[in-house]
Design a protein around this motif. Structure first.
Motif, PDB file in Angstrom:
ATOM      1  N   UNK A 119       0.831  -1.203   0.000  1.00  0.00           N
ATOM      2  CA  UNK A 119       0.000   0.000   0.000  1.00  0.00           C
ATOM      3  C   UNK A 119       0.864   1.251   0.000  1.00  0.00           C
ATOM      4  N   UNK A 120       1.906   1.240   0.821  1.00  0.00           N
ATOM      5  CA  UNK A 120       2.790   2.402   0.900  1.00  0.00           C
ATOM      6  C   UNK A 120       3.707   2.485  -0.310  1.00  0.00           C
ATOM      7  N   UNK A 121       4.232   1.357  -0.740  1.00  0.00           N
ATOM      8  CA  UNK A 121       5.134   1.319  -1.882  1.00  0.00           C
ATOM      9  C   UNK A 121       4.442   1.864  -3.130  1.00  0.00           C
ATOM     10  N   UNK A 122       3.185   1.476  -3.347  1.00  0.00           N
ATOM     11  CA  UNK A 122       2.438   1.925  -4.525  1.00  0.00           C
ATOM     12  C   UNK A 122       2.336   3.454  -4.558  1.00  0.00           C
ATOM     13  N   UNK A 123       1.970   4.055  -3.413  1.00  0.00           N
ATOM     14  CA  UNK A 123       1.816   5.510  -3.349  1.00  0.00           C
ATOM     15  C   UNK A 123       3.158   6.204  -3.591  1.00  0.00           C
ATOM     16  N   UNK A 124       4.214   5.658  -3.033  1.00  0.00           N
ATOM     17  CA  UNK A 124       5.519   6.294  -3.175  1.00  0.00           C
ATOM     18  C   UNK A 124       6.014   6.250  -4.620  1.00  0.00           C
ATOM     19  N   UNK A 125       5.837   5.133  -5.285  1.00  0.00           N
ATOM     20  CA  UNK A 125       6.219   5.054  -6.694  1.00  0.00           C
ATOM     21  C   UNK A 125       5.384   6.018  -7.532  1.00  0.00           C
ATOM     22  N   UNK A 126       4.083   6.114  -7.201  1.00  0.00           N
ATOM     23  CA  UNK A 126       3.185   6.995  -7.960  1.00  0.00           C
ATOM     24  C   UNK A 126       3.523   8.463  -7.770  1.00  0.00           C
ATOM     25  N   UNK A 173       1.880  10.243   5.414  1.00  0.00           N
ATOM     26  CA  UNK A 173       3.140  10.809   5.905  1.00  0.00           C
ATOM     27  C   UNK A 173       4.343  10.514   5.022  1.00  0.00           C
ATOM     28  N   UNK A 174       4.203   9.629   4.025  1.00  0.00           N
ATOM     29  CA  UNK A 174       5.396   9.148   3.335  1.00  0.00           C
ATOM     30  C   UNK A 174       6.176  10.274   2.647  1.00  0.00           C
ATOM     31  N   UNK A 175       5.485  11.323   2.197  1.00  0.00           N
ATOM     32  CA  UNK A 175       6.170  12.404   1.497  1.00  0.00           C
ATOM     33  C   UNK A 175       6.529  13.572   2.416  1.00  0.00           C
ATOM     34  N   UNK A 176       6.580  13.319   3.737  1.00  0.00           N
ATOM     35  CA  UNK A 176       6.949  14.348   4.720  1.00  0.00           C
ATOM     36  C   UNK A 176       6.152  15.634   4.500  1.00  0.00           C
ATOM     37  N   UNK A 177       4.824  15.581   4.631  1.00  0.00           N
ATOM     38  CA  UNK A 177       3.987  16.730   4.275  1.00  0.00           C
ATOM     39  C   UNK A 177       4.124  17.887   5.255  1.00  0.00           C
TER      40      UNK A 177
END
Length: 257
Positions: A119-126, A173-177
């Motif tokens: 779930x997290x990997x998909x968003x980060x690649x996108x 939070x993955x993109x340090x918002x």
């Protein structure tokens, strides 16, 4: 815009688009098919600040949040979010705006056919991450922040409601918002899980990420007091919450920010 504010609206009109397939256009008919829900909104959130939005269903909380993340254009007034001017925001800029913020929904909106890691990997690649080493490191970091260490290979259906919402927060939070927008994030949770989410939001704000959370649960505010704005009769008013909580009286508005 004042630098210390990650969100600032001044004299803004907030609309609800009745047909989700349409957007506010240009010219004389730009607001056709739209319903005005909030007028003359003055609203500011500082960096690292925790803010509640309260009000009945249909009072305008969700349209305001949608305006902040670019789902509904700002047609009147002034608005800035994470360095972006909402009045001049172009469609192609919306994905970049959203990388500066995290969005958390009541119903989690997880990918049900992928595990926690995926779930997290998909968003980060996108959103443009390239290095697998950096992706794995960041996933480990955000899972530690939200308390899901060692849950990487669990499927969403194997998680409790509170854990699913924690995963949704990790995704945000993955993109340090600069700011996290949460629309009724505890609405589907039991009291214990809801309290855990509030503790997590407080920790996130203390790390420097602003948190704006809509809720109709006054009990949460009593347990975790913070700046509070009430949505009522087409207006947004800041409440002086400290004496209200001390006295048990009904909320009364202060002057608008």
């Amino acid at each position: 815009m004042i630098d210390k504010n990650v969100i600032e609206l001044r004299g803004a009109s907030i609309y609800h688009i009745r047909d989700a397939r349409k957007r506010i256009g240009k010219g004389r008919n730009r607001l056709r098919g739209c319903e005005l829900v909030l007028s003359d909104v003055d609203f500011a959130v500082g960096r690292g600040e925790f803010v509640y939005l309260i009000g009945k269903v249909g009072s305008g909380k969700s349209p305001l949040l949608k305006t902040l993340y670019g789902e509904v254009p700002l047609a009147e007034g002034r608005g800035f979010v994470a360095g972006y001017d909402l009045r001049t925001l172009r469609r192609r800029e919306i994905p970049y705006l959203r990388r500066r913020m995290g969005i958390v929904f009541q119903d989690y909106q997880l990918l049900s056919d992928r595990n926690v890691f995926s779930n997290l990997h998909y968003v980060m690649k996108a959103t443009g991450w390239k290095s697998e080493t950096d992706i794995r490191r960041r996933i480990e970091e955000v899972l530690r922040i939200v308390g899901l260490t060692n849950k990487e290979y669990k499927m969403p259906f194997q998680l409790s409601g509170g854990e699913q919402q924690r995963l949704a927060i990790a995704r945000a939070l993955v993109n340090s918002p600069d700011v996290l927008l949460a629309d009724e994030p505890t609405g589907n949770l039991d009291p214990a899980a809801a309290n855990g989410i509030l503790e997590l939001f407080r920790e996130i704000s203390e790390r420097g990420c602003s948190v704006v959370m809509s809720t109709h649960n006054i009990g949460i505010i009593e347990e975790y007091p913070a700046r509070t704005f009430r949505f009522m009769q087409g207006r947004v008013e800041e409440l002086d919450i400290a004496p209200i909580l001390a006295s048990g009286a009904q909320p009364q508005p202060t002057s608008r920010v």
